[in-house]
Design a protein around this motif. Structure first.
Motif, mmCIF file in Angstrom:
data_model
loop_
_atom_site.group_PDB
_atom_site.id
_atom_site.type_symbol
_atom_site.label_atom_id
_atom_site.label_comp_id
_atom_site.label_asym_id
_atom_site.label_seq_id
_atom_site.Cartn_x
_atom_site.Cartn_y
_atom_site.Cartn_z
ATOM 1 N N THR A 45 0.949 -1.019 -0.058
ATOM 2 C CA THR A 45 0.097 0.051 0.228
ATOM 3 C C THR A 45 0.740 1.338 -0.034
ATOM 4 N N ALA A 46 2.085 1.318 0.864
ATOM 5 C CA ALA A 46 2.791 2.461 0.962
ATOM 6 C C ALA A 46 3.393 2.465 -0.453
ATOM 7 N N LYS A 47 3.884 1.595 -0.946
ATOM 8 C CA LYS A 47 4.621 1.780 -2.202
ATOM 9 C C LYS A 47 3.803 2.221 -3.175
ATOM 10 N N ALA A 48 2.442 1.992 -3.386
ATOM 11 C CA ALA A 48 1.533 2.388 -4.200
ATOM 12 C C ALA A 48 1.404 3.889 -4.216
ATOM 13 N N VAL A 49 1.206 4.352 -2.870
ATOM 14 C CA VAL A 49 1.176 5.696 -2.477
ATOM 15 C C VAL A 49 2.360 6.424 -3.066
ATOM 16 N N LEU A 50 3.491 5.974 -2.698
ATOM 17 C CA LEU A 50 4.807 6.702 -3.375
ATOM 18 C C LEU A 50 4.745 6.587 -4.738
ATOM 19 N N LEU A 51 4.357 5.609 -5.356
ATOM 20 C CA LEU A 51 4.405 5.413 -6.942
ATOM 21 C C LEU A 51 3.605 6.507 -7.674
ATOM 22 N N PHE A 52 2.370 6.710 -7.076
ATOM 23 C CA PHE A 52 1.395 7.455 -7.803
ATOM 24 C C PHE A 52 1.412 8.973 -6.896
ATOM 25 N N GLU A 53 2.231 9.207 -6.126
ATOM 26 C CA GLU A 53 2.742 10.488 -5.325
ATOM 27 C C GLU A 53 1.408 11.089 -4.746
ATOM 28 N N VAL A 54 0.555 10.257 -3.988
ATOM 29 C CA VAL A 54 -0.758 10.432 -3.224
ATOM 30 C C VAL A 54 -0.310 11.155 -2.085
ATOM 31 N N HIS A 55 -0.955 12.492 -1.851
ATOM 32 C CA HIS A 55 -0.906 12.979 -0.475
ATOM 33 C C HIS A 55 -2.342 13.439 0.086
ATOM 34 N N SER A 56 -3.332 12.837 -0.490
ATOM 35 C CA SER A 56 -4.716 13.309 0.387
ATOM 36 C C SER A 56 -5.539 11.962 -0.069
ATOM 37 N N PHE A 57 -6.365 11.370 0.756
ATOM 38 C CA PHE A 57 -6.897 10.239 0.858
ATOM 39 C C PHE A 57 -8.416 10.490 1.289
ATOM 40 N N GLU A 58 -9.205 9.589 0.705
ATOM 41 C CA GLU A 58 -10.676 9.520 1.147
ATOM 42 C C GLU A 58 -10.997 9.189 2.524
ATOM 43 N N PRO A 59 -12.093 9.453 2.782
ATOM 44 C CA PRO A 59 -12.626 9.380 4.100
ATOM 45 C C PRO A 59 -12.782 7.829 4.410
ATOM 46 N N PRO A 60 -13.179 7.098 3.519
ATOM 47 C CA PRO A 60 -13.403 5.438 3.844
ATOM 48 C C PRO A 60 -11.971 5.053 3.776
ATOM 49 N N MET A 61 -10.978 5.479 3.259
ATOM 50 C CA MET A 61 -9.835 5.053 3.459
ATOM 51 C C MET A 61 -9.245 5.154 4.576
ATOM 52 N N ARG A 62 -9.409 6.265 5.275
ATOM 53 C CA ARG A 62 -9.186 6.551 6.617
ATOM 54 C C ARG A 62 -9.810 5.743 7.556
ATOM 55 N N GLU A 63 -11.055 5.353 7.226
ATOM 56 C CA GLU A 63 -11.790 4.539 8.102
ATOM 57 C C GLU A 63 -11.199 3.095 8.151
ATOM 58 N N ILE A 64 -10.701 2.717 6.957
ATOM 59 C CA ILE A 64 -10.313 1.195 6.653
ATOM 60 C C ILE A 64 -9.041 1.198 7.459
ATOM 61 N N ALA A 65 -8.053 2.262 7.508
ATOM 62 C CA ALA A 65 -6.955 2.547 8.247
ATOM 63 C C ALA A 65 -7.196 2.151 9.749
ATOM 64 N N GLN A 66 -8.119 2.795 10.456
ATOM 65 C CA GLN A 66 -8.537 2.429 11.771
ATOM 66 C C GLN A 66 -8.715 1.270 11.861
ATOM 67 N N LEU A 67 -9.621 0.451 11.238
ATOM 68 C CA LEU A 67 -10.046 -0.860 11.392
ATOM 69 C C LEU A 67 -8.820 -1.850 11.366
ATOM 70 N N LEU A 68 -7.909 -1.411 10.584
ATOM 71 C CA LEU A 68 -6.809 -2.458 10.419
ATOM 72 C C LEU A 68 -6.031 -2.406 11.714
ATOM 73 N N VAL A 69 -5.814 -1.053 12.152
ATOM 74 C CA VAL A 69 -5.362 -1.037 13.538
ATOM 75 C C VAL A 69 -5.992 -1.943 14.703
ATOM 76 N N GLU A 70 -7.168 -1.765 14.631
ATOM 77 C CA GLU A 70 -8.092 -2.673 15.443
ATOM 78 C C GLU A 70 -7.726 -4.198 15.263
ATOM 79 N N CYS A 71 -7.731 -4.561 13.926
ATOM 80 C CA CYS A 71 -7.287 -5.983 13.759
ATOM 81 C C CYS A 71 -5.929 -6.307 14.073
ATOM 82 N N ALA A 72 -4.997 -5.535 14.211
ATOM 83 C CA ALA A 72 -3.531 -5.606 14.580
ATOM 84 C C ALA A 72 -3.553 -5.798 16.229
ATOM 85 N N GLU A 73 -4.244 -5.262 16.910
ATOM 86 C CA GLU A 73 -4.329 -5.081 18.216
ATOM 87 C C GLU A 73 -5.298 -6.344 18.719
#
Length: 214
Positions: free
Chosen positions: A98-126
């Motif tokens: 995911t990080a490689k894709a962000v770097l490749l496409f030079e993305v610096h802003s993300f959609e709200p569902p992306m941020r919500e997914i990221a929070q859920l991934l933290v919960e999975c890791a916990e």
């Protein structure tokens, strides 16, 4: 008979220390991914942190595989140990993708569902971090382990929903504008969804170990 015999032999418990270290690397990687999804000037910094924790997790995975080869009595089946650490490593590997894709496409802003997914991934890791120590005494922790893995499954389902919602919103946003923006956004959603799939794989490996040991 073999299971009964193994129960009376001393077991190598350092695997749980290695699992804990790997789980911590995965958690920190997920938190870095969450930071990355906030966007802005520090996106690159968080991408680098994801890679840092992925490299750390790779090293621990190698330690586990070496220990499996050199240890006479393991806490549970060698194949299960390899599958579990492999699934955990796949989760943080996908974070790095995911990080490689962000770097490749030079993305610096993300959609709200992306941020919500990221929070859920933290919960999975916990949740994974909570589950692993319980494998030291599976018999007395069956219920809690089952609840944890079920919760990971629910989070994975929620990520699937957010992935579909996000793609639809992305399409509506860009259908009369820049097609490339949709393609890039869809690629990031794909990688985020794959991270949750890998966490679901971890939950399945934990369930498999529980079933075999009880």
């Amino acid at each position: 008979m073999l299971r009964w015999f193994r129960a009376f032999l001393p077991r190598e418990e350092r695997f749980f220390d290695l699992f804990a270290r790997h789980a911590e690397a995965v958690l920190q990687g997920a938190k870095a991914l969450q930071g990355m999804m906030r966007g802005g000037d520090e996106t690159l910094v968080y991408c680098q942190r994801v890679s840092q924790f992925e490299n750390e997790a790779d090293g621990i995975t190698r330690e586990v595989l070496t220990a499996v080869r050199r240890t006479f009595i393991t806490p549970f089946d060698r194949g299960d140990i390899k599958n579990l650490i492999g699934a955990m490593d796949d989760a943080i590997d996908q974070m790095q993708q995911t990080a490689k894709a962000v770097l490749l496409f030079e993305v610096h802003s993300f959609e709200p569902p992306m941020r919500e997914i990221a929070q859920l991934l933290v919960e999975c890791a916990e949740l994974v971090g909570r589950a692993l120590p319980l494998l030291q005494s599976i018999g007395s922790n069956v219920t809690e382990l089952t609840l944890i893995t079920e919760e990971i499954g629910k989070l994975e389902g929620r990520v699937d929903d957010l992935h579909d919602i996000g793609l639809k919103e992305l399409f509506l946003k860009h259908r009369d504008a820049n097609t490339m923006d949709f393609v890039v956004g869809a690629e990031i959603y794909k990688h985020l969804e794959k991270v949750s799939d890998r966490f679901d794989d971890v939950a399945n490996e934990i369930n498999s170990i529980v079933i075999e040991q009880v």
